[in-house]
Design a protein around this motif. Structure first.
Motif, PDB file in Angstrom:
ATOM      1  N   THR A  41     -84.765 -43.121  29.254  1.00 52.78           N
ATOM      2  CA  THR A  41     -83.464 -42.964  28.599  1.00 52.78           C
ATOM      3  C   THR A  41     -82.341 -43.489  29.493  1.00 52.78           C
ATOM      4  O   THR A  41     -81.367 -44.074  29.005  1.00 52.78           O
ATOM      5  N   LEU A  42     -82.460 -43.282  30.798  1.00 51.67           N
ATOM      6  CA  LEU A  42     -81.458 -43.793  31.733  1.00 51.67           C
ATOM      7  C   LEU A  42     -81.358 -45.310  31.633  1.00 51.67           C
ATOM      8  O   LEU A  42     -80.252 -45.872  31.630  1.00 51.67           O
ATOM      9  N   VAL A  43     -82.505 -45.971  31.541  1.00 50.52           N
ATOM     10  CA  VAL A  43     -82.501 -47.428  31.413  1.00 50.52           C
ATOM     11  C   VAL A  43     -81.794 -47.840  30.127  1.00 50.52           C
ATOM     12  O   VAL A  43     -80.977 -48.770  30.115  1.00 50.52           O
ATOM     13  N   GLY A  44     -82.107 -47.144  29.035  1.00 46.90           N
ATOM     14  CA  GLY A  44     -81.468 -47.456  27.760  1.00 46.90           C
ATOM     15  C   GLY A  44     -79.970 -47.280  27.805  1.00 46.90           C
ATOM     16  O   GLY A  44     -79.218 -48.090  27.236  1.00 46.90           O
ATOM     17  N   MET A  54     -73.999 -42.444  33.706  1.00 47.83           N
ATOM     18  CA  MET A  54     -73.469 -41.203  34.261  1.00 47.83           C
ATOM     19  C   MET A  54     -72.670 -40.440  33.211  1.00 47.83           C
ATOM     20  O   MET A  54     -72.773 -39.203  33.112  1.00 47.83           O
ATOM     21  N   ALA A  55     -71.895 -41.171  32.403  1.00 43.08           N
ATOM     22  CA  ALA A  55     -71.117 -40.529  31.346  1.00 43.08           C
ATOM     23  C   ALA A  55     -72.028 -39.816  30.357  1.00 43.08           C
ATOM     24  O   ALA A  55     -71.749 -38.700  29.921  1.00 43.08           O
ATOM     25  N   TRP A  56     -73.125 -40.464  30.020  1.00 45.62           N
ATOM     26  CA  TRP A  56     -74.072 -39.849  29.094  1.00 45.62           C
ATOM     27  C   TRP A  56     -74.695 -38.597  29.709  1.00 45.62           C
ATOM     28  O   TRP A  56     -74.878 -37.580  29.041  1.00 45.62           O
ATOM     29  N   GLY A  57     -75.012 -38.660  31.005  1.00 40.20           N
ATOM     30  CA  GLY A  57     -75.574 -37.491  31.674  1.00 40.20           C
ATOM     31  C   GLY A  57     -74.616 -36.307  31.654  1.00 40.20           C
ATOM     32  O   GLY A  57     -75.022 -35.166  31.421  1.00 40.20           O
ATOM     33  N   LEU A  58     -73.326 -36.584  31.871  1.00 33.79           N
ATOM     34  CA  LEU A  58     -72.329 -35.514  31.804  1.00 33.79           C
ATOM     35  C   LEU A  58     -72.218 -34.941  30.394  1.00 33.79           C
ATOM     36  O   LEU A  58     -72.037 -33.741  30.206  1.00 33.79           O
ATOM     37  N   THR A  59     -72.350 -35.799  29.408  1.00 34.74           N
ATOM     38  CA  THR A  59     -72.299 -35.327  28.027  1.00 34.74           C
ATOM     39  C   THR A  59     -73.441 -34.369  27.738  1.00 34.74           C
ATOM     40  O   THR A  59     -73.259 -33.303  27.133  1.00 34.74           O
ATOM     41  N   GLN A  60     -74.639 -34.748  28.159  1.00 28.08           N
ATOM     42  CA  GLN A  60     -75.813 -33.918  27.889  1.00 28.08           C
ATOM     43  C   GLN A  60     -75.749 -32.579  28.611  1.00 28.08           C
ATOM     44  O   GLN A  60     -76.380 -31.604  28.199  1.00 28.08           O
ATOM     45  N   SER A  61     -74.970 -32.514  29.680  1.00 31.90           N
ATOM     46  CA  SER A  61     -74.858 -31.258  30.427  1.00 31.90           C
ATOM     47  C   SER A  61     -74.004 -30.220  29.708  1.00 31.90           C
ATOM     48  O   SER A  61     -73.992 -29.056  30.089  1.00 31.90           O
ATOM     49  N   GLY A  62     -73.261 -30.647  28.671  1.00 34.21           N
ATOM     50  CA  GLY A  62     -72.347 -29.740  27.990  1.00 34.21           C
ATOM     51  C   GLY A  62     -70.999 -29.630  28.659  1.00 34.21           C
ATOM     52  O   GLY A  62     -70.154 -28.815  28.262  1.00 34.21           O
ATOM     53  N   PHE A  63     -70.755 -30.481  29.651  1.00 33.74           N
ATOM     54  CA  PHE A  63     -69.513 -30.418  30.411  1.00 33.74           C
ATOM     55  C   PHE A  63     -68.300 -30.669  29.528  1.00 33.74           C
ATOM     56  O   PHE A  63     -67.258 -30.022  29.670  1.00 33.74           O
ATOM     57  N   SER A  64     -68.411 -31.630  28.594  1.00 28.58           N
ATOM     58  CA  SER A  64     -67.251 -31.995  27.773  1.00 28.58           C
ATOM     59  C   SER A  64     -66.791 -30.834  26.903  1.00 28.58           C
ATOM     60  O   SER A  64     -65.595 -30.537  26.819  1.00 28.58           O
ATOM     61  N   ARG A  65     -67.711 -30.147  26.261  1.00 26.80           N
ATOM     62  CA  ARG A  65     -67.331 -29.034  25.385  1.00 26.80           C
ATOM     63  C   ARG A  65     -66.797 -27.849  26.194  1.00 26.80           C
ATOM     64  O   ARG A  65     -65.860 -27.160  25.772  1.00 26.80           O
ATOM     65  N   THR A  66     -67.370 -27.619  27.363  1.00 31.98           N
ATOM     66  CA  THR A  66     -66.875 -26.532  28.212  1.00 31.98           C
ATOM     67  C   THR A  66     -65.434 -26.792  28.632  1.00 31.98           C
ATOM     68  O   THR A  66     -64.595 -25.879  28.622  1.00 31.98           O
ATOM     69  N   GLY A  86     -81.220 -38.744  39.771  1.00 33.64           N
ATOM     70  CA  GLY A  86     -81.597 -37.467  40.362  1.00 33.64           C
ATOM     71  C   GLY A  86     -81.294 -36.299  39.439  1.00 33.64           C
ATOM     72  O   GLY A  86     -82.122 -35.389  39.281  1.00 33.64           O
ATOM     73  N   TYR A  87     -80.115 -36.342  38.802  1.00 34.69           N
ATOM     74  CA  TYR A  87     -79.740 -35.252  37.891  1.00 34.69           C
ATOM     75  C   TYR A  87     -80.712 -35.171  36.720  1.00 34.69           C
ATOM     76  O   TYR A  87     -81.199 -34.078  36.374  1.00 34.69           O
ATOM     77  N   LEU A  88     -81.009 -36.300  36.095  1.00 34.58           N
ATOM     78  CA  LEU A  88     -81.896 -36.289  34.930  1.00 34.58           C
ATOM     79  C   LEU A  88     -83.330 -35.926  35.305  1.00 34.58           C
ATOM     80  O   LEU A  88     -83.996 -35.175  34.599  1.00 34.58           O
ATOM     81  N   ALA A  89     -83.805 -36.463  36.427  1.00 35.29           N
ATOM     82  CA  ALA A  89     -85.207 -36.255  36.807  1.00 35.29           C
ATOM     83  C   ALA A  89     -85.476 -34.844  37.308  1.00 35.29           C
ATOM     84  O   ALA A  89     -86.550 -34.280  37.046  1.00 35.29           O
ATOM     85  N   LEU A  90     -84.502 -34.250  38.013  1.00 32.80           N
ATOM     86  CA  LEU A  90     -84.764 -32.981  38.691  1.00 32.80           C
ATOM     87  C   LEU A  90     -84.220 -31.759  37.948  1.00 32.80           C
ATOM     88  O   LEU A  90     -84.663 -30.639  38.237  1.00 32.80           O
TER      89      LEU A  90
END
Length: 594
Positions: free
Chosen positions: A215-218, A461-473, A203-207
């Motif tokens: 990419t989610l499958v990968g 899910m970890a990858w999705g959080l990474t792409q959000s910029g959450f880790s650097r913030t 849902g996060y990636l699609a919306l």
């Protein structure tokens, strides 16, 4: 049609990996293709195992709240658990097929065959899970709750799809909506953990992003098919094998002769056994799978409750995260430049500190046990039981020696344990029931699939959080904390407990290690000391319900419903937290032997 190929895949993995060990160490002619073939077969094993687990209804789900409802409500939420998973599978089948097609243009380096032979496992597994989900819905006894669950699932998907344009501008708020809100609602509604994680990520990636769902499958594939995780099904099989071969009974009989007259004696054995075998396989789930089947039956026979057992198993998984050879410690060294030898040296004592805390809880929990019917064994009985158990007790040392001496990798070493157990079981104990092999092979595939697909969903899910910029913030915010080293350490503990429950150990370290270790150095914290605190904090989060993936892996291995372990686990988690604070407050525990 599914169980027979899955059972044959388990056998094939054992043969391929053991052949690689023999070719390299005995004949000095390495099989360059063995790891590649094992990787191809592994994804098929994981997906077919996940299919079997779904057909059996063995995917982990939280039922603590649902089980308290009335019969009609339970029927509805039972159907909702199936329809929610079905929604994800239907939405992902097209991206999975497209991903497998794209992989067909890649040629494997050693065997020089199209990677589609491997990638096809994902869409095939998804289609089979759709079929079995529909069959499970059709076989439900009451039609109305099933229809209501279908309507609610379809409506939820439709509403979220319509809200897509509204969600995109919300930025970081979407992390709370999807990774806290949707995951929390699904988990507490009884939706299997894997589909709770996967639905939120999809849902996060699609919306809210432009990332293609392929990419989610990968990312799921990358998370669940890492070669080191191949130790999971092999150690699951090894655990079942030593039980069937009579080795487990011999070990438990000897340990019981030593500690059987002590209140909670076998619980102490479990703590010590996890400390000894931890890190051998490179996977905490595999460590638990190697120990639990050998001890749980006798512990249950002595009156231990299944919930208490799985709670202690989860706690020991968190306690032993720093015990070398630890893949997490190796990862820290590789991404931060800290000496791996120093990390291995520093990791032994923190595990002992946490073990002492767990032993205190065990002593209090079993203080009132009635052992009047248990007689203390004589020295002669102890010696006889030791002689009988010696070949079985040698197994952990054989496995560890194979790793230390370089005979086998952490992935391959389980096959040495399997071959050793087959020889000892057939020649010494003579209790192997060959007709049971088919069943334990299928059980191995089902349990492994249930564990591995959860890891895959968590990795996505970890990858999705990474792409959000959450880790650097998060890292930027931590550099501005008041209190210097103490404040930074305290916030690190809280942050990594949370991250451990979402990201697991290795993804979290890869994301945050390069960012936070330089900050730790800058505020005067020794790198090895910080590494121990970080790893233990992540372990606490990884094995703490309701979100910790490790807890559900422990439940799957112990074949216990997650809600049974919720209440007893908190005392163990508190002991681990106190031990973690002690390790954080006393740097010598981590650095005293460097």
């Amino acid at each position: 049609m599914v169980e027979i190929p899955a059972a044959l895949l388990v056998v094939a993995e054992i043969v391929v990996l053991f052949s690689g060990v023999a070719a390299r160490y005995v004949f000095h002619r390495p099989l360059v293709w063995s790891d590649e073939l094992a990787s191809i077969l592994f994804l098929w094993l994981a997906m077919l195992g996940a299919v079997i687990a779904l057909r059996r209804g063995e995917h982990m789900r939280m039922t603590a709240f649902v089980s308290r409802l009335g019969e009609t409500a339970r029927e509805f939420f039972g159907a909702l658990a199936v329809t929610a998973g079905l929604a994800f599978l239907v939405l992902i089948v097209s991206p999975a097929t497209h991903w497998a097609y794209e992989e067909s243009f890649i040629t494997t380096p050693a065997m020089e065959i199209p990677n589609a032979w491997r990638a096809a496992a994902f869409p095939v597994g998804v289609v089979l899970m759709i079929v079995f989900s529909l069959i499970r819905l059709a076989m439900r006894s009451r039609l109305l709750p099933t229809l209501a669950a279908l309507v609610l699932t379809a409506a939820a998907v439709g509403v979220l799809w319509q809200l897509g344009p509204v969600l995109k501008p919300l930025g970081m708020v979407n992390l709370l909506i999807f990774f806290v809100g949707i995951v929390g609602v699904c988990v507490f509604a009884g939706v299997p953990i894997v589909f709770s994680f996967a639905l939120a990520t999809l849902g996060y990636l699609a919306l809210t992003t432009r990332v293609p769902l392929m990419t989610l499958v990968g990312r799921m594939d990358e998370g669940m098919s890492h070669l080191i995780l191949l130790a999971v099904p092999l150690f699951v099989f090894l655990g079942l094998l030593i039980e069937m071969a009579g080795m487990a009974k011999a070990m438990v009989r000897f340990l019981a002769s030593l500690l059987g007259h002590v209140r909670g004696g076998l619980s102490y054995v479990l703590i010590g056994a996890m400390y000894l075998v931890s890190g051998i396989s490179g996977s905490k789930a595999a460590d638990m799978a190697a120990v639990a089947p050998a001890l749980f039956p006798e512990m249950k026979a002595r009156g231990a409750k299944p919930g208490d057992l799985v709670a202690l198993l989860s706690a020991t998984g968190a306690q032993t995260e720093t015990i070398p050879p630890s893949i997490v410690l190796i990862t820290i060294g590789s991404v931060t430049g800290v000496s791996i030898a120093a990390l291995f040296t520093g990791g032994l004592l923190p595990g002992i500190v946490l073990a002492i805390g767990l032993c205190v809880v065990v002593a209090r929990r079993y203080a009132d046990d009635d052992l009047s019917h248990v007689q203390r064994a004589s020295w002669g009985e102890i010696a006889r039981s030791f002689a009988i158990a010696f070949p079985a007790l040698a197994l952990p040392f054989v496995i560890r020696a194979a790793v230390v001496e370089g005979v086998a990798t952490a992935t391959e070493v389980s096959t040495i344990g399997i071959v050793y157990s087959l020889i000892v079981g057939a020649l010494f104990y003579r209790q192997i029931e060959w007709r049971r092999f088919g069943k334990i092979l299928v059980d191995t595939a089902a349990l492994s699939g249930a564990i591995l697909i959860i890891i895959g969903a968590a990795s996505a899910m970890a990858w999705g959080l990474t792409q959000s910029g959450f880790s650097r913030t998060l890292a930027t915010a931590m550099t501005q904390l008041p209190g210097g080293a103490v404040g930074f350490m305290a916030v690190s503990i809280v942050a990594f407990i949370i991250l451990g429950s979402v990201l697991e150990g290795i993804p979290a370290i890869v994301l945050f290690g390069p960012l936070l270790f330089p900050i730790a150095r800058a505020v005067g914290i020794h790198e090895v000391h910080y590494a121990m605190v970080v790893v233990l904090a992540m372990g606490l989060g990884l094995f703490a319900p309701p979100f910790g993936v490790g807890y559900y892996a422990a439940c799957a291995i112990g074949k216990v419903e997650p809600d049974e372990g919720i209440r007893p686990i908190w005392a163990y988690m508190l002991a681990l937290l106190i031990g973690l604070i002690v390790v954080a407050a006393v740097p010598w525990i981590s650095t005293g032997f460097l």
